[in-house]
Design a protein around this motif. Structure first.
Motif, short mmCIF file in Angstrom:
data_model
loop_
_atom_site.label_atom_id
_atom_site.label_comp_id
_atom_site.label_asym_id
_atom_site.label_seq_id
_atom_site.Cartn_x
_atom_site.Cartn_y
_atom_site.Cartn_z
N UNK A 1 27.04 -58.34 17.54
CA UNK A 1 26.16 -59.24 17.91
C UNK A 1 24.79 -58.81 18.21
N UNK A 2 24.79 -57.52 19.04
CA UNK A 2 23.41 -56.90 19.25
C UNK A 2 22.89 -56.19 17.99
N UNK A 3 23.54 -55.36 17.39
CA UNK A 3 23.22 -54.92 16.29
C UNK A 3 22.63 -55.71 15.05
N UNK A 4 23.54 -56.79 15.15
CA UNK A 4 23.05 -57.94 14.09
C UNK A 4 21.86 -58.59 14.61
N UNK A 5 21.28 -58.57 15.66
CA UNK A 5 19.90 -59.07 16.19
C UNK A 5 20.21 -60.56 16.57
N UNK A 6 21.48 -60.87 16.95
CA UNK A 6 21.76 -62.31 17.35
C UNK A 6 21.46 -62.62 18.95
N UNK A 7 21.08 -61.32 19.58
CA UNK A 7 20.93 -61.40 21.20
C UNK A 7 19.59 -60.98 21.83
N UNK A 8 19.04 -60.32 20.88
CA UNK A 8 17.56 -59.80 21.13
C UNK A 8 16.74 -59.72 19.88
#
Length: 353
Positions: free
Chosen positions: A264-271
């Motif tokens: 999720x972090x790499x996919x830009x879903x968190x930041x």
């Protein structure tokens, strides 16, 4: 001898059966146990296909295999979760990345008007690392392993000592930075940092096996035991009050849950993208730390980011390629090793396999 413990392999259904001689993940798991780990579980993801390999035993003097779904203490990998919450608050304009800590926590830190939120995230604040005073080694651990430590008491240890260097002038890893960030989250939101992490990350991602234990000393559910050498003997240190780590390293998770976070972090879903770029970009070419994540270029040229973690009895790895297509999460239950170099070797070998 630790290098004679039995080897067990478990693979996800998505992964085809691979001959041992051609299976680099299995080889890495075996090498890790041979280097002194009591047990290991490695989750490798490549282009959406995942498999989990385990080696060693979950408890000394038994033949119990390491569970591929067992929980473990993730130590400093916790920092990436804390950093994610902080950057979400920055995106919401509730915190300023380059604002002084004094604005939010007045009187807490020496030279708090010069130390910024960014400096805490990237370990450039100069704050004394309180773990240089509270030892987690040998007999010292036995004295404090069940004690409660408040964030205020941990930060007070650091605040009573001079800064290691002027704020922002250099990098030096200090757990104090992330205890302060946990306090900053609470001051900003009115909720404990763990509650915010659960609301913003764990529940939305379905990380149901991840726990923020507070003062609870046991690891819930299935788990491998962790050991530490004391006076020449391996001592079971699985039970521990992790408040001594707090926001710098208290979380418990699984490789599957850590993979959900990394993906999720790499996919830009968190930041948001602009902040993710800052998060994953070191301050200089000679440093390998961004804002709550370590960065690394593997021997095969694939850049990765994530975090290692260490807490008595356990070592953790959670890294992803920048595009999220290759990921590795691992738990090492420690005995008489392996050393830090083995952690990075494991990352390189799995990502480049």
């Amino acid at each position: 001898m630790l290098n004679t413990v039995p080897f067990v392999l478990t693979a996800a259904l998505l992964a085809p059966t691979t001959p041992a001689a051609a299976d680099p993940i299995r080889t890495v798991a075996r090498e890790t146990v041979a280097a002194g780990a009591t047990g290991v579980q490695i989750r490798a993801v490549r282009d959406g296909h995942s498999r989990t390999v385990t080696a060693g035993v979950s408890e000394l003097d038994t033949r119990k295999p390491v569970s591929p779904t067992g929980r473990f203490r993730i130590g400093s990998t916790t920092k990436s979760f804390v950093a994610t919450v902080v950057l979400q608050l920055v995106a919401e304009h509730r915190l300023g990345l380059d604002a002084p800590v004094e604005r939010y926590l007045p009187g807490l830190l020496p030279r708090g008007s010069e130390i910024t939120v960014r400096m805490l995230l990237q370990h450039t604040s100069g704050l004394y690392n309180y773990l240089r005073t509270i030892s987690l080694e040998d007999a010292d651990l036995e004295k404090i392993r069940y004690q409660h430590h408040s964030p205020e008491s941990l930060v007070a240890i650091a605040a009573a000592r001079p800064l290691d260097f002027p704020p922002g002038s250099k990098f030096s890893y200090s757990n104090t930075n992330y205890v302060v960030l946990g306090m900053l989250i609470e001051r900003t939101t009115g909720h404990a940092w763990g509650d915010e992490a659960a609301k913003r990350i764990l529940r939305p991602l379905g990380m149901r096996e991840t726990v923020i234990p507070g003062d609870r000393t046991r690891i819930p559910g299935r788990h491998a035991h962790g050991y530490q050498e004391m006076n020449g003997k391996l001592v079971d240190v699985t039970e521990l009050n992790p408040s001594v780590a707090g926001a710098s390293g208290e979380m418990i998770s699984t490789t599957a849950d850590l993979d959900k976070f990394a993906h999720a972090l790499a996919a830009g879903r968190l930041v948001p993208p602009a902040l993710l770029t800052q998060m994953t970009t070191p301050r200089s070419a000679t440093e390998e730390y961004g804002l709550g994540v370590q960065t690394r270029t593997t021997p095969c040229g694939i850049p990765v980011f994530g975090h290692t973690g260490g807490i008595p009895g356990y070592g953790t790895i959670a890294f992803t390629s920048a595009d999220g297509k290759r990921r590795v999460e691992a738990s090492l239950t420690l005995g008489r090793g392996p050393g830090d170099d083995a952690f990075y070797s494991l990352i390189d070998k799995v990502i480049c396999a």
